[in-house]
Design a protein around this motif. Structure first.
Motif, PDB file in Angstrom:
ATOM      1  N   MET A 124       0.809  -1.212   0.000  1.00  0.00           N
ATOM      2  CA  MET A 124       0.000   0.000   0.000  1.00  0.00           C
ATOM      3  C   MET A 124       0.849   1.272   0.000  1.00  0.00           C
ATOM      4  O   MET A 124       0.322   2.376  -0.129  1.00  0.00           O
ATOM      5  CB  MET A 124      -0.910   0.017   1.231  1.00  0.00           C
ATOM      6  CG  MET A 124      -1.807  -1.192   1.391  1.00  0.00           C
ATOM      7  SD  MET A 124      -3.093  -1.312   0.127  1.00  0.00           S
ATOM      8  CE  MET A 124      -4.130   0.091   0.505  1.00  0.00           C
ATOM      9  N   GLY A 125       2.175   1.111   0.179  1.00  0.00           N
ATOM     10  CA  GLY A 125       3.048   2.282   0.282  1.00  0.00           C
ATOM     11  C   GLY A 125       3.380   2.630   1.711  1.00  0.00           C
ATOM     12  O   GLY A 125       3.795   3.763   2.006  1.00  0.00           O
ATOM     13  N   ALA A 126       3.221   1.663   2.625  1.00  0.00           N
ATOM     14  CA  ALA A 126       3.462   1.905   4.049  1.00  0.00           C
ATOM     15  C   ALA A 126       4.667   1.102   4.522  1.00  0.00           C
ATOM     16  O   ALA A 126       4.964   0.031   3.994  1.00  0.00           O
ATOM     17  CB  ALA A 126       2.236   1.517   4.870  1.00  0.00           C
ATOM     18  N   THR A 194       4.311   6.990   1.369  1.00  0.00           N
ATOM     19  CA  THR A 194       4.101   7.638   0.084  1.00  0.00           C
ATOM     20  C   THR A 194       2.950   8.633   0.187  1.00  0.00           C
ATOM     21  O   THR A 194       2.031   8.468   1.000  1.00  0.00           O
ATOM     22  CB  THR A 194       3.780   6.597  -1.004  1.00  0.00           C
ATOM     23  OG1 THR A 194       2.601   5.875  -0.628  1.00  0.00           O
ATOM     24  CG2 THR A 194       4.940   5.632  -1.165  1.00  0.00           C
ATOM     25  N   GLU A 195       3.011   9.665  -0.637  1.00  0.00           N
ATOM     26  CA  GLU A 195       1.957  10.679  -0.600  1.00  0.00           C
ATOM     27  C   GLU A 195       0.614  10.086  -1.000  1.00  0.00           C
ATOM     28  O   GLU A 195      -0.412  10.364  -0.391  1.00  0.00           O
ATOM     29  CB  GLU A 195       2.337  11.836  -1.525  1.00  0.00           C
ATOM     30  CG  GLU A 195       1.340  12.983  -1.477  1.00  0.00           C
ATOM     31  CD  GLU A 195       1.777  14.169  -2.314  1.00  0.00           C
ATOM     32  OE1 GLU A 195       0.942  15.059  -2.551  1.00  0.00           O
ATOM     33  OE2 GLU A 195       2.958  14.197  -2.737  1.00  0.00           O
ATOM     34  N   CYS A 257      10.429  -1.427  -2.948  1.00  0.00           N
ATOM     35  CA  CYS A 257       9.053  -1.036  -3.265  1.00  0.00           C
ATOM     36  C   CYS A 257       8.766   0.398  -2.846  1.00  0.00           C
ATOM     37  O   CYS A 257       8.207   1.191  -3.622  1.00  0.00           O
ATOM     38  CB  CYS A 257       8.070  -1.987  -2.599  1.00  0.00           C
ATOM     39  SG  CYS A 257       7.928  -3.604  -3.380  1.00  0.00           S
ATOM     40  N   LEU A 258       9.131   0.755  -1.627  1.00  0.00           N
ATOM     41  CA  LEU A 258       8.854   2.109  -1.153  1.00  0.00           C
ATOM     42  C   LEU A 258       9.607   3.139  -1.984  1.00  0.00           C
ATOM     43  O   LEU A 258       9.082   4.216  -2.292  1.00  0.00           O
ATOM     44  CB  LEU A 258       9.218   2.227   0.328  1.00  0.00           C
ATOM     45  CG  LEU A 258       8.334   1.419   1.280  1.00  0.00           C
ATOM     46  CD1 LEU A 258       8.823   1.546   2.719  1.00  0.00           C
ATOM     47  CD2 LEU A 258       6.869   1.852   1.182  1.00  0.00           C
ATOM     48  N   LYS A 262       7.717   6.001  -4.475  1.00  0.00           N
ATOM     49  CA  LYS A 262       7.963   7.444  -4.304  1.00  0.00           C
ATOM     50  C   LYS A 262       8.355   8.124  -5.606  1.00  0.00           C
ATOM     51  O   LYS A 262       8.293   9.344  -5.703  1.00  0.00           O
ATOM     52  CB  LYS A 262       9.030   7.656  -3.235  1.00  0.00           C
ATOM     53  CG  LYS A 262       8.549   7.319  -1.829  1.00  0.00           C
ATOM     54  CD  LYS A 262       9.674   7.381  -0.812  1.00  0.00           C
ATOM     55  CE  LYS A 262       9.196   6.944   0.565  1.00  0.00           C
ATOM     56  NZ  LYS A 262      10.303   6.933   1.570  1.00  0.00           N
ATOM     57  N   THR A 263       8.760   7.352  -6.624  1.00  0.00           N
ATOM     58  CA  THR A 263       9.105   7.955  -7.914  1.00  0.00           C
ATOM     59  C   THR A 263       7.874   8.402  -8.689  1.00  0.00           C
ATOM     60  O   THR A 263       7.977   9.218  -9.606  1.00  0.00           O
ATOM     61  CB  THR A 263       9.886   6.957  -8.787  1.00  0.00           C
ATOM     62  OG1 THR A 263       9.019   5.865  -9.153  1.00  0.00           O
ATOM     63  CG2 THR A 263      11.117   6.443  -8.066  1.00  0.00           C
TER      64      THR A 263
END
Length: 778
Positions: A124-126, A194-195, A257-258, A262-263
């Motif tokens: 999920m970006g966490a 991630t935003e 992954c993180l 972020k890209t």
């Protein structure tokens, strides 16, 4: 279901059944495809139409769960739920099971359960910040249970410790109902880095599909189907269905992954968990309303001679599927290669809503994505009109069937002996043998160590550029379910699981906000099994609504049954585990369960001792009744939701005012056990005064029930606290006594001053702290 084709079926009934499919389901596959499936396609349907993946028996029941609320950012349907915890922070959390793999191969089954839930979080970006677990085993007298128990604990500690995530809490029950079929439920928590929240829906026709992470092998073959079938004596032969994990590789995977997320080059991401490539391709396609074409020749492998069936059903660990923005493929590949991981463009997003699998220049499988991951079989079964016979028999039991409880004790045992016997019961006893194997302080955010409180507490680090307002905030987490309550009253037991989870959070000063659940049950195809599932879901749904804790997702694990020596299937106790999270605004205003200071006054919030009219406290379904009298009977305590809400609010208020120095839920074993646990933790004695009442003395001491919290308050706040209680709880509280010195015993005495219980701390500590070690040494 459709009419079977007159064309000869290319598979035998045994082959179809081996994929977990029923004859009618095969007919439906033929109708969906307009032809017979090939071997690879049959396997794809087998795993995706398993209970583990499509919830074909439970989906209608899950619809009643509340899933929305002001803090809910992502609910059911994604890899994990996301909630707003304030100060710009977003918490990601979920719980999942790895029961059957852990029964067959305890170490790897448990280890890969941890690895899988961690991937759900960082997909999920966490960044994962904590893990918890809810475990159920048979009795430790059984050598096989001891093997499974030690293997599971080793697997959990191995993966979590090597990955670098603190295992901060959980719960363990031991009961013969779980012999041979343990429950291993792993929960993980993370903070968004991630935003944008990364979701799983593929989009952008022509966008590349990237396979990233580890290689694919034959381990974990058909794991989803394996997890959706009953365990039998032949289940040992299913060891290939148990995955093998590599926590060090997954540590690199989370960082890669993180960094990739972020890209902004990643459109969507999906963990390759249950059903591997089949699940990730079909779910990403369905969630995005598109199709995916994937070439197996481009998938990195670690074994030779693999065929499409094996590629598609492999559950090799530490793998992900990405959809990237076209033209930015190399940017993503470079990131993963820098972390020593594979990253290859293996396919693309296509307009036609199908999953097309290529192999050696041919189409190996082509299936409508919705047939695999959306429009799947659904069984709406009839629920029994009245409780089954075993429940009605249990409810007919009453306390009057027990021997008389005198001041000297019961059944030839003194009350001191009863207390020590309960303290040494593995379900109640200290779990330090377990959590001392876990690294619970890595990342340096663990505020309350395991065993110190009714819930885990984690510090929330301020975000980059934060003005400092979040620097002292935190979150709390817990897992809970009393399976005996659910067995004897599924609706009430489900409701009680939510109530106790919320109570655990309230005992540390946290505001409960959301739930993830893991529904562990027997076969839904049997009327009693489905009744248990349906009633427990109804109780969970009502509980989550009443406590304002929406469900963000979870897991369903059915067919948890073993076969006894006579060949008869034996279901586990129905066990709907509730994982709950809460928020803490000020970490300076929290408390644990251990007494802190001599002279502090001990209060019981909730149903007072000796209340004869209230069904919220009873010996029915209690640990006392099971351990001391060998009976599983009676009605579990009734949940008084209004009182629960008031008691929990009072506890949180007292903690936030700085009045309360300790708080502990009175759960298994009743008030006497809760007093003993607080005394042991604080290494302080106490003198407790029982009221003058006609209630049985064993009910006074060991009766169980919700809406009861023991708290201690410092002398300077007695008047403020009691004024508040009188205003907000009316008569639903009482003073019990005073915390004494370290060398004083725990004494519980009658109104006339005669001690029913008087046990010194070293004796209680010995019974409670080393019970599991002694059981393992036998």
């Amino acid at each position: 279901m459709s009419t079977p084709s007159s064309t000869p079926i290319p598979f035998s009934p045994e082959e179809i059944a081996s994929e977990g499919l029923k004859p009618g389901e095969y007919d439906e596959i033929f109708q969906r495809l307009g032809r017979h499936p090939n071997r690879a396609e049959l396997g794809m349907f087998g795993v995706m139409w398993s209970e583990h993946c499509c919830y074909k028996n439970s989906r209608p029941l899950l619809k009643q769960f509340p899933t929305e609320g002001p803090r809910i950012l992502v609910g059911p349907g994604e890899n994990a739920g996301v909630v707003d915890v304030g100060h710009g922070q977003r918490l990601v959390f979920k719980i999942e099971s790895h029961n059957h793999p852990s029964a067959v191969e305890p170490f790897q089954g448990a280890a890969t359960g941890v690895g899988g839930i961690l991937r759900d979080i960082f997909t999920m970006g966490a960044r994962p910040i904590a893990a918890l677990n809810a475990l159920r085993f048979g009795t430790l007298e059984d050598p096989n249970t001891r093997r499974i128990f030690t293997g599971v604990v080793s697997g959990i500690s191995h993966y979590g410790n090597c990955f670098g995530v603190p295992t901060v809490g959980g719960e363990i029950y031991f009961d013969a109902a779980y012999a041979g079929n343990p429950l291993v439920n792993a929960m993980a928590i993370g903070l968004m880095e991630t935003e944008d929240i990364v979701k799983s829906g593929a989009s952008g026709i022509g966008n590349p599909v990237l396979y990233v992470g580890s290689t694919t092998g034959r381990d974990g073959m058909g794991g989803a189907s394996f997890a959706s079938a009953e365990l039998t004596d032949e289940s040992e032969a299913d060891r290939p269905a148990v995955q093998v994990g590599d926590p060090f590789l997954e540590k690199s995977l989370v960082e890669a992954c993180l960094e990739a997320f972020k890209t902004g080059a990643v459109v969507a991401a999906q963990d390759m968990g249950a059903a591997g490539i089949t699940c990730s391709t079909s779910e990403m396609a369905v969630n995005g309303g598109v199709g995916i074409e994937l070439d197996l020749d481009k998938v990195p492998v670690r074994e030779t001679g693999m065929v499409p069936y094996e590629y598609l059903l492999s559950e090799s660990q530490e793998r992900m599927l990405f959809v990237g923005h076209k033209g930015r493929e190399q940017e993503l590949i470079d990131i993963f290669e820098r972390w020593g991981l594979h990253a290859v463009v293996a396919g693309e997003v296509i307009q036609e809503p199908i999953v097309r699998i290529l192999f050696q220049g041919d189409v190996a499988a082509e299936v409508p994505a919705s047939a695999l991951a959306d429009n799947t079989p659904l069984y709406e079964r009839e629920v029994l009109a009245e409780p089954p016979a075993y429940v009605q028999t249990a409810w007919a039991w009453s306390e009057g069937r027990l021997p008389n409880a005198s001041a000297a004790g019961i059944d030839g045992k003194s009350w001191n002996q009863v207390l020590l016997a309960l303290l040494s019961t593995p379900t109640i006893a200290s779990k330090q043998w377990v959590y001392h194997q876990y690294d619970h302080q890595v990342q340096n955010n663990t505020v309350m160590l395991p065993g110190g409180a009714d819930a885990a507490i984690l510090r929330l680090r301020p975000l980059e550029g934060d003005d400092g307002t979040s620097s002292n905030s935190g979150v709390a987490a817990t897992t809970d379910c009393n399976p005996r309550y659910v067995y004897l009253n599924p609706y009430g037991g489900g409701l009680a699981a939510v109530a106790e989870a919320a109570r655990n959070l309230s005992c540390v000063g946290a505001e409960p906000i959301a739930v993830t659940d893991n529904l562990n049950f027997g076969s839904p195809e049997k009327p009693v099994g489905y009744w248990q599932l349906a009633e427990a879901c109804r109780g969970l749904a009502d509980g989550c609504r009443l406590f304002d804790t929406p469900v963000t997702g979870g897991n369903v694990s059915l067919y948890n049954e073993t076969v006894d020596s006579e060949g008869k299937p034996q279901p586990i106790y129905p066990t709907p585990v509730v994982g709950m999270v809460g928020v803490i605004d000020d970490l300076d205003l929290i408390c644990g369960q251990s007494w802190q200071n001599p002279g502090d006054r001990i209060y019981l919030l909730g149903t007072p001792l000796g209340d004869l009219a209230d069904e919220t406290v009873t010996l029915g379904a209690s640990e006392y009744l099971k351990v001391i009298h060998g009976q599983v009977a009676g009605r579990p305590p009734k949940v008084n939701v209004d009182l629960e809400l008031k008691v929990q609010a009072a506890c949180r208020h007292g903690i936030r005012q700085g009045w309360i120095t300790s708080a502990h839920d009175a759960a298994e074993g009743g008030v006497a056990i809760a007093l003993a646990e607080s005394a042991i933790g604080g290494e302080l004695g106490a003198t407790i005064h029982l009221p003058d009442t006609q209630q049985r003395q064993d009910t006074l001491l060991f009766g169980e029930g919700g809406a009861r919290i023991l708290v201690t308050v410092s002398p300077q706040y007695f008047s403020l606290w009691e004024e508040y209680l009188t205003q907000h709880l009316a008569a639903q509280w009482m003073t019990l006594g005073t915390v004494a010195q370290a060398n004083d015993p725990l004494t519980i005495q009658t109104p006339s001053g005669n001690p029913l219980i008087s046990v010194d701390l070293p004796t209680m500590v010995d019974s409670w702290r080393y019970a599991i070690e002694r059981a393992l040494d036998n």
